[in-house]
Design a protein around this motif. Sequence first.
Motif, PDB file in Angstrom:
ATOM      1  N   SER A   1      -5.084  37.110 -22.032  1.00  0.00           N
ATOM      2  CA  SER A   1      -5.177  37.942 -23.288  1.00  0.00           C
ATOM      3  C   SER A   1      -6.569  37.123 -23.793  1.00  0.00           C
ATOM      4  CB  SER A   1      -3.993  37.662 -24.378  1.00  0.00           C
ATOM      5  OG  SER A   1      -4.322  38.224 -25.438  1.00  0.00           O
TER       6      SER A   1
ATOM      7  N   SER B   1      -9.797  39.686 -23.612  1.00  0.00           N
ATOM      8  CA  SER B   1     -10.357  40.088 -24.966  1.00  0.00           C
ATOM      9  C   SER B   1     -12.121  39.624 -24.971  1.00  0.00           C
ATOM     10  CB  SER B   1      -9.754  39.335 -25.978  1.00  0.00           C
ATOM     11  OG  SER B   1      -8.227  40.144 -26.208  1.00  0.00           O
TER      12      SER B   1
ATOM     13  N   LEU C   1     -11.537  34.629 -31.530  1.00  0.00           N
ATOM     14  CA  LEU C   1     -10.205  34.840 -30.886  1.00  0.00           C
ATOM     15  C   LEU C   1      -9.237  33.830 -31.237  1.00  0.00           C
ATOM     16  CD1 LEU C   1     -11.214  36.088 -27.504  1.00  0.00           C
ATOM     17  CD2 LEU C   1     -10.314  37.563 -29.498  1.00  0.00           C
TER      18      LEU C   1
END
Length: 159
Positions: free
Chosen positions: A18, A22, A114
């Motif tokens: 993830s 991203s 993030l």
Amino acid sequence: MSRSGADLALLLLGGFRSLVDSATAELARRGYEDVRPVHDFAMRAIASGADNASELGRRLSVSKQAAAKTIAVLQDRGYVTRDADPLDARRKRLQVTALGFEVLHQGEAIFDELRDRWERQIGSGALAGLEAHLTALVGARPVRLDAPGWIAPDLGESV
């Protein structure tokens, strides 16, 4: 509900994927649409001393041929150069370019963004706890994907 060890491994891998997916997408939005995770690992290895295809292959745990292909891509895109070795004119040394370092710095900034997003999603205490638990399980030293033979602290064996 109790999960299996495989479920835990897949959850951890999912978290990694993830973040990496991203970051890759955000790098593309910022104009670096040709960067892949392996390019980051390779440039970090080159910046830390892997100055030829053989050494890069060892650090990435890939064949010399695979390393050479990665080097060719990085050179073509202007992220690394192959310059004459001042000590041996027959030898060419790899070096990360200013553009390559810019990509690395952009990637680091994106991972910070993030992390901040995850902190907003689960709260600062929960994220700090997650990080503390992972540190207790795998050690404080970050895993280096540009160096083979990482040692699992509780097992005493290479992973």
